[in-house]
Design a protein around this motif. Sequence first.
Motif, PDB file in Angstrom:
ATOM      1  N   SER A 179       7.944  -3.350 -12.347  1.00 14.00           N
ATOM      2  CA  SER A 179       7.298  -3.460 -11.179  1.00 14.00           C
ATOM      3  C   SER A 179       5.898  -3.772 -11.244  1.00 14.00           C
ATOM      4  CB  SER A 179       7.333  -2.152 -10.280  1.00 14.00           C
ATOM      5  OG  SER A 179       8.610  -1.938 -10.057  1.00 14.00           O
ATOM      6  N   LEU A 180       5.251  -2.896 -11.973  1.00 13.52           N
ATOM      7  CA  LEU A 180       3.911  -3.162 -12.621  1.00 13.52           C
ATOM      8  C   LEU A 180       3.614  -4.520 -13.180  1.00 13.52           C
ATOM      9  CD1 LEU A 180       2.713   0.416 -13.416  1.00 13.52           C
ATOM     10  CD2 LEU A 180       2.660  -0.824 -11.365  1.00 13.52           C
ATOM     11  N   TYR A 181       4.470  -4.986 -14.028  1.00 17.36           N
ATOM     12  CA  TYR A 181       4.434  -6.146 -14.769  1.00 17.36           C
ATOM     13  C   TYR A 181       4.565  -7.249 -13.739  1.00 17.36           C
ATOM     14  CZ  TYR A 181       6.026  -3.539 -18.880  1.00 17.36           C
ATOM     15  OH  TYR A 181       6.362  -2.723 -19.840  1.00 17.36           O
ATOM     16  N   LEU A 182       5.187  -7.332 -12.692  1.00 12.12           N
ATOM     17  CA  LEU A 182       5.471  -8.311 -11.899  1.00 12.12           C
ATOM     18  C   LEU A 182       4.260  -8.371 -10.699  1.00 12.12           C
ATOM     19  CD1 LEU A 182       9.350  -8.427 -11.397  1.00 12.12           C
ATOM     20  CD2 LEU A 182       7.840 -10.205 -12.525  1.00 12.12           C
ATOM     21  N   ILE A 183       3.859  -7.209 -10.479  1.00  7.60           N
ATOM     22  CA  ILE A 183       2.570  -7.133  -9.671  1.00  7.60           C
ATOM     23  C   ILE A 183       1.490  -7.711 -10.309  1.00  7.60           C
ATOM     24  CG2 ILE A 183       0.829  -5.581  -8.573  1.00  7.60           C
ATOM     25  CD1 ILE A 183       2.981  -3.623  -8.033  1.00  7.60           C
ATOM     26  N   SER A 184       1.154  -7.344 -11.766  1.00  8.70           N
ATOM     27  CA  SER A 184       0.405  -8.110 -12.356  1.00  8.70           C
ATOM     28  C   SER A 184       0.585  -9.655 -12.550  1.00  8.70           C
ATOM     29  CB  SER A 184       0.334  -7.729 -13.895  1.00  8.70           C
ATOM     30  OG  SER A 184      -0.213  -6.253 -13.755  1.00  8.70           O
ATOM     31  N   PHE A 185       1.605 -10.064 -12.658  1.00  6.33           N
ATOM     32  CA  PHE A 185       1.952 -11.554 -12.561  1.00  6.33           C
ATOM     33  C   PHE A 185       1.751 -12.152 -11.287  1.00  6.33           C
ATOM     34  CE2 PHE A 185       4.911 -14.784 -11.212  1.00  6.33           C
ATOM     35  CZ  PHE A 185       4.729 -15.708 -12.280  1.00  6.33           C
ATOM     36  N   ALA A 186       1.852 -11.205 -10.139  1.00  6.62           N
ATOM     37  CA  ALA A 186       1.398 -11.762  -8.867  1.00  6.62           C
ATOM     38  C   ALA A 186      -0.126 -11.953  -8.660  1.00  6.62           C
ATOM     39  CB  ALA A 186       1.975 -10.952  -7.729  1.00  6.62           C
TER      40      ALA A 186
ATOM     41  N   ALA B  13       0.683  -1.416   0.082  1.00  9.88           N
ATOM     42  CA  ALA B  13      -0.024   0.091  -0.031  1.00  9.88           C
ATOM     43  C   ALA B  13       1.157   1.234  -0.105  1.00  9.88           C
ATOM     44  CB  ALA B  13      -0.770   0.113   1.227  1.00  9.88           C
ATOM     45  N   ALA B  14       1.977   1.201   0.666  1.00  4.23           N
ATOM     46  CA  ALA B  14       2.884   2.418   0.938  1.00  4.23           C
ATOM     47  C   ALA B  14       3.582   2.497  -0.613  1.00  4.23           C
ATOM     48  CB  ALA B  14       4.108   2.138   1.716  1.00  4.23           C
ATOM     49  N   LEU B  15       3.693   1.306  -1.437  1.00 11.57           N
ATOM     50  CA  LEU B  15       4.482   1.426  -2.601  1.00 11.57           C
ATOM     51  C   LEU B  15       3.534   2.286  -3.636  1.00 11.57           C
ATOM     52  CD1 LEU B  15       6.758   1.081  -4.714  1.00 11.57           C
ATOM     53  CD2 LEU B  15       5.685  -0.961  -4.794  1.00 11.57           C
ATOM     54  N   LEU B  16       2.374   1.698  -3.615  1.00  9.62           N
ATOM     55  CA  LEU B  16       1.283   2.063  -4.775  1.00  9.62           C
ATOM     56  C   LEU B  16       0.501   3.353  -4.528  1.00  9.62           C
ATOM     57  CD1 LEU B  16      -0.192  -1.521  -5.866  1.00  9.62           C
ATOM     58  CD2 LEU B  16       1.613  -0.072  -6.812  1.00  9.62           C
ATOM     59  N   ILE B  17      -0.033   3.491  -3.240  1.00  4.05           N
ATOM     60  CA  ILE B  17      -0.718   4.596  -2.908  1.00  4.05           C
ATOM     61  C   ILE B  17       0.107   5.867  -2.479  1.00  4.05           C
ATOM     62  CG2 ILE B  17      -2.630   5.598  -1.403  1.00  4.05           C
ATOM     63  CD1 ILE B  17      -3.632   2.755  -0.903  1.00  4.05           C
TER      64      ILE B  17
ATOM     65  N   VAL C   3      -5.860  -4.729  -6.700  1.00  2.12           N
ATOM     66  CA  VAL C   3      -6.266  -3.986  -8.000  1.00  2.12           C
ATOM     67  C   VAL C   3      -6.932  -2.535  -7.882  1.00  2.12           C
ATOM     68  CG1 VAL C   3      -8.130  -4.261  -9.607  1.00  2.12           C
ATOM     69  CG2 VAL C   3      -7.049  -6.213  -8.854  1.00  2.12           C
ATOM     70  N   ARG C   4      -7.557  -2.254  -6.762  1.00  2.48           N
ATOM     71  CA  ARG C   4      -7.953  -0.845  -6.437  1.00  2.48           C
ATOM     72  C   ARG C   4      -6.571  -0.042  -6.248  1.00  2.48           C
ATOM     73  NH1 ARG C   4     -13.836  -1.814  -3.752  1.00  2.48           N
ATOM     74  NH2 ARG C   4     -14.969  -2.338  -5.949  1.00  2.48           N
ATOM     75  N   MET C   5      -5.818  -0.647  -5.521  1.00  5.12           N
ATOM     76  CA  MET C   5      -4.462   0.320  -5.363  1.00  5.12           C
ATOM     77  C   MET C   5      -3.899   0.678  -6.577  1.00  5.12           C
ATOM     78  SD  MET C   5      -2.687  -1.727  -2.199  1.00  5.12           S
ATOM     79  CE  MET C   5      -3.367  -1.883  -0.562  1.00  5.12           C
ATOM     80  N   LEU C   6      -3.703  -0.255  -7.611  1.00  2.73           N
ATOM     81  CA  LEU C   6      -3.333   0.149  -8.815  1.00  2.73           C
ATOM     82  C   LEU C   6      -4.425   1.132  -9.553  1.00  2.73           C
ATOM     83  CD1 LEU C   6      -2.387  -3.845 -10.149  1.00  2.73           C
ATOM     84  CD2 LEU C   6      -0.936  -1.783  -9.644  1.00  2.73           C
ATOM     85  N   GLY C   7      -5.399   1.055  -9.351  1.00  4.50           N
ATOM     86  CA  GLY C   7      -6.344   1.985  -9.854  1.00  4.50           C
ATOM     87  C   GLY C   7      -6.125   3.399  -9.210  1.00  4.50           C
ATOM     88  N   VAL C   8      -5.770   3.521  -8.110  1.00  2.00           N
ATOM     89  CA  VAL C   8      -5.331   4.642  -7.310  1.00  2.00           C
ATOM     90  C   VAL C   8      -3.933   5.230  -8.124  1.00  2.00           C
ATOM     91  CG1 VAL C   8      -4.639   5.837  -5.386  1.00  2.00           C
ATOM     92  CG2 VAL C   8      -6.438   4.307  -5.276  1.00  2.00           C
ATOM     93  N   LEU C   9      -3.204   4.541  -8.402  1.00  2.00           N
ATOM     94  CA  LEU C   9      -1.914   4.878  -9.090  1.00  2.00           C
ATOM     95  C   LEU C   9      -2.269   5.292 -10.605  1.00  2.00           C
ATOM     96  CD1 LEU C   9       1.093   5.173  -8.928  1.00  2.00           C
ATOM     97  CD2 LEU C   9       1.293   2.880  -9.430  1.00  2.00           C
ATOM     98  N   PHE C  10      -3.180   4.724 -11.142  1.00  5.99           N
ATOM     99  CA  PHE C  10      -3.769   5.110 -12.439  1.00  5.99           C
ATOM    100  C   PHE C  10      -4.198   6.654 -12.432  1.00  5.99           C
ATOM    101  CE2 PHE C  10      -7.298   6.017 -15.414  1.00  5.99           C
ATOM    102  CZ  PHE C  10      -6.582   5.922 -16.539  1.00  5.99           C
ATOM    103  N   VAL C  11      -4.911   7.071 -11.372  1.00 11.49           N
ATOM    104  CA  VAL C  11      -5.308   8.250 -11.287  1.00 11.49           C
ATOM    105  C   VAL C  11      -4.004   9.179 -10.770  1.00 11.49           C
ATOM    106  CG1 VAL C  11      -6.948  10.019  -9.762  1.00 11.49           C
ATOM    107  CG2 VAL C  11      -7.457   7.595 -10.279  1.00 11.49           C
ATOM    108  N   THR C  12      -3.246   8.815 -10.132  1.00 11.49           N
ATOM    109  CA  THR C  12      -2.104   9.526 -10.032  1.00 11.49           C
ATOM    110  C   THR C  12      -1.146   9.804 -11.303  1.00 11.49           C
ATOM    111  OG1 THR C  12      -1.774   8.733  -7.870  1.00 11.49           O
ATOM    112  CG2 THR C  12       0.136   9.483  -8.540  1.00 11.49           C
ATOM    113  N   ALA C  13      -1.254   8.832 -12.030  1.00 10.22           N
ATOM    114  CA  ALA C  13      -0.396   8.889 -13.528  1.00 10.22           C
ATOM    115  C   ALA C  13      -1.143   9.933 -14.308  1.00 10.22           C
ATOM    116  CB  ALA C  13      -0.458   7.588 -14.218  1.00 10.22           C
TER     117      ALA C  13
END
Length: 430
Positions: free
Chosen positions: A411-418, A12-16, A121-131
């Motif tokens: 990092s995002l590729y491997l989070i998706s793999f996880a 959470a600290a990494l993505l959010i 998944v929603r943490m990744l969505g938050v990072l999308f908003v950041t991007a």
Amino acid sequence: MRGLPPAAWPIAALLIGYPLWWALGFGGLAVIVLAPSMALVLWRRRPIRAPRGFGLWLLLLAGYLVSALMLGEMPPGTYGELGAGRVIGYLMRLFLYVSLMIMVLYLGNLTERELPQLTLVRMLGVLFVTAVAGGLLGVLAPRADFTSPVERLLPQWISGNSFVHNLIHPTAAQVQKVLGHSSPRPEAPFEWANAWGSNVSVLLIWFVVGWWVYGGPRRRLAVAPLIALAAVPIVYSLNRGLWIGLGIATAYLFLRLGTRARVVVFSATACGALVLFLSPLQAMVAQRLDNPHSNDIRAFTVTATVAATATSPIIGYGNTRNATGNHRTVTTGKTGWCDVCGHPPLGSDGQLWHLMITQGFVGATLYVAFFAGAVRRHWRDRSPIGLAGVLVMILTLLYMFVYDGLVTPLSLYLISFALLWRNSMASRAA
């Protein structure tokens, strides 16, 4: 994210918390800072599970260690002295590879109660908003930048290294002469404009899954406006690889979804294409397609990379090298009479080429086998997370020809793999 168990807070600290890491000067290197806390979580719950195919990643890592033997060597057609910059770049990539290995194992060994799939998944969505916010900043204030705390603390001989400087110096955009004049290419909050393009496409996939497929009324209401806002920096990025990736993603969804979902995808795509065609952004897309100025540069560096790799095909050279001359001249640097001369770093035009020069043809093959194996194993998973994860693996294999995987994209590729791995474990348990 209220009530998140302590074990899940590192991710959470990494993505959010990514905008804070970026402002501090860590950016994509934040995973290295957080890896020890992830490793501690793993240590406390031995034995540690590993996903199928993870041996390929371990072999890739082992090969990178062996490639250090070649750091002092110089392949034909290249130049440069062995110095601190080459060693720093090698060590930084090594720490990143190890940290990413720890992160994948950490995510796969957290229980669904500790970290629900939908929460990740929603943490990744938050990072999308950041991007998207960073991309809009790059369009509106392309020359915005500042000196980060990390940059201030590091000695000049480290912070002055071009590779390190790109990672620790926050900038809103890269201003390049792509269309014959200075054009801003958004990169905030990532390290390069190409990294922004790769990341935003991956994050968009997870944003749709978390906020639309599994979203409530309020989240769904935000999806269309946010994607419309994202379209502006996506076009301004002048990123052909990103545009092709989005096209492939659309074709993939149309191929794999049911009839009703295909109608939704087709309708959304048609509406988006119509809006783009009627907007001023359409002219920018046309100009970019008419100005493929980087094609010759890429052809030169790829050819030189393959030729250099052929002289050390098994273990590569541990790090990148500079090519003698460029696609226009045999001189080795900018001069008063040739301001376009330069030293294209070999392996700078895609993760596949980067792996070739650093780890030889063997390293490149292991990388392809790792992600292609993930596609093969999880192809039958037709859940939303399964479909999205396989799509990201396909984009990873596409982007390796045009984008560097380091630092944040990998990092995002491997989070998706996880996420795919966690999904398969949940299916087997059920």
